[in-house]
Design a protein around this motif. Structure first.
Motif, PDB file in Angstrom:
ATOM      1  N   ASP A 150     -29.665  41.376  -2.281  1.00 16.18           N
ATOM      2  CA  ASP A 150     -30.471  40.387  -3.002  1.00 16.18           C
ATOM      3  C   ASP A 150     -30.979  40.931  -4.340  1.00 16.18           C
ATOM      4  O   ASP A 150     -31.020  40.195  -5.334  1.00 16.18           O
ATOM      5  CB  ASP A 150     -31.659  39.944  -2.140  1.00 16.18           C
ATOM      6  N   GLN A 151     -31.389  42.201  -4.357  1.00 13.77           N
ATOM      7  CA  GLN A 151     -31.922  42.769  -5.595  1.00 13.77           C
ATOM      8  C   GLN A 151     -30.870  42.791  -6.695  1.00 13.77           C
ATOM      9  O   GLN A 151     -31.112  42.355  -7.824  1.00 13.77           O
ATOM     10  CB  GLN A 151     -32.461  44.182  -5.328  1.00 13.77           C
ATOM     11  N   ARG A 152     -29.661  43.275  -6.375  1.00 11.43           N
ATOM     12  CA  ARG A 152     -28.611  43.338  -7.393  1.00 11.43           C
ATOM     13  C   ARG A 152     -28.065  41.954  -7.725  1.00 11.43           C
ATOM     14  O   ARG A 152     -27.701  41.683  -8.868  1.00 11.43           O
ATOM     15  CB  ARG A 152     -27.491  44.283  -6.923  1.00 11.43           C
ATOM     16  N   ARG A 153     -28.041  41.069  -6.748  1.00 11.90           N
ATOM     17  CA  ARG A 153     -27.576  39.703  -7.014  1.00 11.90           C
ATOM     18  C   ARG A 153     -28.518  39.003  -7.988  1.00 11.90           C
ATOM     19  O   ARG A 153     -28.071  38.372  -8.953  1.00 11.90           O
ATOM     20  CB  ARG A 153     -27.490  38.922  -5.704  1.00 11.90           C
ATOM     21  N   THR A 154     -29.826  39.136  -7.761  1.00 16.60           N
ATOM     22  CA  THR A 154     -30.797  38.527  -8.669  1.00 16.60           C
ATOM     23  C   THR A 154     -30.691  39.130 -10.061  1.00 16.60           C
ATOM     24  O   THR A 154     -30.718  38.416 -11.072  1.00 16.60           O
ATOM     25  CB  THR A 154     -32.223  38.707  -8.125  1.00 16.60           C
ATOM     26  N   ALA A 155     -30.574  40.459 -10.127  1.00 13.28           N
ATOM     27  CA  ALA A 155     -30.489  41.127 -11.428  1.00 13.28           C
ATOM     28  C   ALA A 155     -29.270  40.644 -12.207  1.00 13.28           C
ATOM     29  O   ALA A 155     -29.361  40.370 -13.416  1.00 13.28           O
ATOM     30  CB  ALA A 155     -30.427  42.638 -11.233  1.00 13.28           C
ATOM     31  N   LEU A 156     -28.133  40.506 -11.556  1.00 14.30           N
ATOM     32  CA  LEU A 156     -26.925  40.047 -12.242  1.00 14.30           C
ATOM     33  C   LEU A 156     -27.097  38.619 -12.755  1.00 14.30           C
ATOM     34  O   LEU A 156     -26.663  38.289 -13.866  1.00 14.30           O
ATOM     35  CB  LEU A 156     -25.718  40.131 -11.307  1.00 14.30           C
ATOM     36  N   ARG A 157     -27.728  37.770 -11.968  1.00 16.44           N
ATOM     37  CA  ARG A 157     -27.944  36.395 -12.406  1.00 16.44           C
ATOM     38  C   ARG A 157     -28.896  36.347 -13.597  1.00 16.44           C
ATOM     39  O   ARG A 157     -28.709  35.555 -14.527  1.00 16.44           O
ATOM     40  CB  ARG A 157     -28.482  35.551 -11.244  1.00 16.44           C
TER      41      ARG A 157
END
Length: 251
Positions: A150-157
């Motif tokens: 979730d952390q990396r997914r949010t950061a990429l978005r």
């Protein structure tokens, strides 16, 4: 005739006889009187105040996190000051108190996100079983650009939301693009120290690092869009790591 009530010494509490005339005595002896005088001249320090409770998270960071959520879920165009305040659960005045303008808030939130990502990346690197293994280290560095949690997914978005804005905003671009390209330099340094690596005809560690970082960044965005799967992207990454790190060195 009414009995006079006896009083006690103000220092030691010893009972005092009633005064025959004038004001009643306050102390039983000159010693107690001196002690009372010293106490008035040098009062005891007040009791220490209880330790304050742990400080709440930074209000600026709390507001920046609201920007991240809006950018990741609705895009940066939806991040008005009022909507950011509502998302953070604070008043508009609070947001305006901590940030001079919306532009200042957006730039600061992006910088904070970079710091957050670096903190998580350092924690994952510290947990690496064999930090001397170049393949494991390269994979860990490059997987920071993949939506593995979730952390990396949010950061990429969030980064995707900022990208278009950074094309026309030099201040955002300065934060977004990292002009010194630290990730590429880190990857190139790891590749350069691998003994027996396959160099390729004209490609050196810097060129390979450019390809790996840019390629994985684009592949991570494809995963967000559903165009590729994480499993497929990992196979592609393994292929390129095998190509770069294995095989005899060129003569």
């Amino acid at each position: 005739m009414r009995d006079e009530k006896k009083s006690g010494c103000r220092v030691c509490g010893t009972g005092l006889p009633p005064a025959s005339r004038g004001r009643p005595p306050l102390y039983c002896s000159r010693s107690c009187q001196a002690r009372a005088y010293r106490a008035r001249r040098n009062p005891s320090p007040p009791a220490a105040a209880p330790a304050p409770a742990a400080a709440p998270p930074s209000r600026r960071r709390h507001i920046a996190e609201a920007v991240w959520r809006i950018a990741a879920g609705r895009g940066l165009d939806a991040a008005s000051m009022r909507k950011i305040a509502a998302e953070a659960g604070v008043s508009l005045r609070v947001v305006q108190y901590h940030f001079d303008s919306k532009h200042d808030l957006l730039v600061t939130a992006l910088g904070m996100l970079h710091e957050e990502n670096e903190r998580h990346a350092r924690a994952r690197a510290a947990a690496l079983r064999d930090p001397a293994d170049p393949r494991a280290l390269l994979r860990l560095i490059l997987e920071e650009f993949l939506p593995l949690d979730d952390q990396r997914r949010t950061a990429l978005r969030v980064f995707a939301a900022y990208y278009a804005r950074s094309l026309t905003d030099p201040r955002l671009a300065e934060v977004f693009l990292h002009g010194t390209r630290p990730v590429e330099r880190l990857v190139a340094g790891v590749i350069a120290q691998v003994p027996g690596r396959r160099t390729g005809a004209a490609a050196g560690p810097a060129a390979e690092a450019d390809l790996l970082v840019s390629g994985v960044t684009g592949l991570g965005m494809d995963v967000l869009h559903g165009r590729r799967t994480l499993a497929g992207v990992r196979r592609t990454l393994d292929y390129h790591l095998d190509r770069i790190l294995t095989g005899p060195a060129d003569a």
